[in-house]
Write an enzyme that holds these catalytic residues in place. Structure first.
Site, PDB file in Angstrom:
ATOM      1  CE1 TYR A 190      44.989 143.207  49.835  1.00 44.46           C
ATOM      2  CE2 TYR A 190      44.203 144.804  51.124  1.00 44.46           C
ATOM      3  CZ  TYR A 190      44.691 144.419  49.980  1.00 44.46           C
ATOM      4  OH  TYR A 190      44.589 145.174  48.918  1.00 44.46           O
TER       5      TYR A 190
ATOM      6  CD  GLN B  11      49.332 143.134  35.858  1.00 46.32           C
ATOM      7  OE1 GLN B  11      48.720 144.262  35.894  1.00 46.32           O
ATOM      8  NE2 GLN B  11      49.133 142.315  34.599  1.00 46.32           N
ATOM      9  CG  ASN B  12      47.595 137.197  39.347  1.00 47.67           C
ATOM     10  OD1 ASN B  12      47.080 138.239  38.929  1.00 47.67           O
ATOM     11  ND2 ASN B  12      47.505 136.216  38.452  1.00 47.67           N
TER      12      ASN B  12
ATOM     13  CG  HIS C 294      50.701 144.741  41.323  1.00 47.18           C
ATOM     14  ND1 HIS C 294      49.607 144.634  40.556  1.00 47.18           N
ATOM     15  CD2 HIS C 294      51.466 145.854  40.853  1.00 47.18           C
ATOM     16  CE1 HIS C 294      50.090 145.469  39.600  1.00 47.18           C
ATOM     17  NE2 HIS C 294      51.000 146.272  39.790  1.00 47.18           N
TER      18      HIS C 294
ATOM     19  CB  CYS D   6      56.854 147.521  60.269  1.00 44.06           C
ATOM     20  SG  CYS D   6      56.567 148.825  61.332  1.00 44.06           S
TER      21      CYS D   6
ATOM     22  CB  CYS E 293      56.376 146.180  64.239  1.00 45.01           C
ATOM     23  SG  CYS E 293      57.783 145.692  63.201  1.00 45.01           S
TER      24      CYS E 293
ATOM     25  CB  THR F 163      47.197 141.177  32.254  1.00 44.46           C
ATOM     26  OG1 THR F 163      46.815 142.656  32.880  1.00 44.46           O
ATOM     27  CG2 THR F 163      47.952 141.022  31.208  1.00 44.46           C
ATOM     28  CB  SER F 164      42.228 144.172  31.747  1.00 44.11           C
ATOM     29  OG  SER F 164      42.777 144.840  32.779  1.00 44.11           O
TER      30      SER F 164
ATOM     31  CB  ALA G 216      44.705 131.150  30.942  1.00 46.42           C
TER      32      ALA G 216
END
Ligand code: NAD
Length: 245
Positions: A59, A96-97, A114, A122, A141, A182-183, A227
């Protein structure tokens, strides 16, 4: 009592395909992320418990890649921001991105079901923070001082999506539902079109995607192509003439 007339709402579900032409890979296309990364190893709670560093590094890299100079909103993101500005009723983007391209294009009413890049949570106290720095298993944290419990505030496979009450409320108010890039393979997002058809019976539903998906029969109208081409043209049409064919 006088009631102000508001045109029906528009809800737009977007997926990885809308950001593809901005340089962000989708999951399931031929050159998609799934061909390079085993998502079981980076996007599940089991992966987190197995190897926090591996998950956090993935990430951290994703966040950096979204901030690369060449990653910018494209004509499809900009067209949706224009729709929100110029349409008289409510326009809600449910994405959803996790990338920030809708906001960067100027959309204000965006729900990241999402989660979104730039937020962390935390695992101990559940506090959510804005954060742009790399996380590691040594991160602390700021709220409860737990060590190694900060994770991206992103919904992993098997976890509950966020803001479902707000999303269902918007779906029930809508007169037009668009599904873009989106699929239709990730639930509950893939079920929104059915929800609209049951609960907002008169709503018009449109799939805009590079190609037909397995959900195609559920939509009233289908528009296929990149798109950046099909979304601006469709938005122009809705603003000029509405959505009835
Ligand atoms: P997906 O990868 O399953 O499907 C992408 C869809 O986009 C496919 O149907 C494909 O045909 C279509 N597509 C590809 N290029 C397109 C283009 N130029 N124009 C229009 N359509 C195009 O993605 P998904 O359905 O969103 O589900 C995967 C999950 O992974 C979601 O949660 C998604 O948001 C997440 N994800 C997010 C990002 C991001 O934040 N940008 C990137 C990859 C995956």
């Amino acid at each position: 009592m006088h009631q102000e007339f508001l045109p029906p709402g528009i809800v737009i579900l977007t997926g990885a395909g809308i950001s593809k032409e901005s340089g962000i890979d989708t999951f399931r296309d031929k050159d998609g992320l799934w061909t390079r990364v085993n998502l079981e190893e980076v996007a599940t709670i089991e992966a987190w418990h197995r190897d926090k560093k591996k998950v956090l590094d993935f990430y951290n890299d994703t966040r950096r890649s979204f901030r690369a100079a060449h990653i910018e909103p494209n004509a499809a993101h900009r067209a949706l921001a224009r729709l929100e500005r110029e349409y008289q009723g409510e326009v809600t983007v449910v994405t959803q991105n996790i990338d920030p391209l809708h906001e960067q294009a100027g959309s204000k009413n965006v729900i990241h079901m999402h989660g979104r890049d730039g937020e962390i949570r935390c695992m101990i106290c559940s506090a959510v923070f804005e954060s742009d720095v790399d996380l590691s298993p040594q991160s602390v944290c700021p709220n409860c001082q737990a060590v190694g419990e900060l994770r991206p505030h992103i919904v992993w496979f098997g976890e509950m999506p966020l803001y479902m009450d707000e999303i269902h409320a918007a779906l029930e108010r809508c007169g037009l539902f668009l599904s873009i890039g989106t699929s239709g393979e990730v639930y509950p997002a893939a079920g929104f079109v059915l929800h609209v058809r049951r609960r907002a019976e008169r709503a018009h539903t449109v799939e805009l995607n590079l190609e037909a998906t397995g959900s195609q029969p559920l939509f009233h109208e289908h528009i296929y192509g990149p798109a950046t081409e099909v979304v601006p043209t469709y938005v122009e049409r809705v603003l000029a003439h509405g959505w009835r064919q």
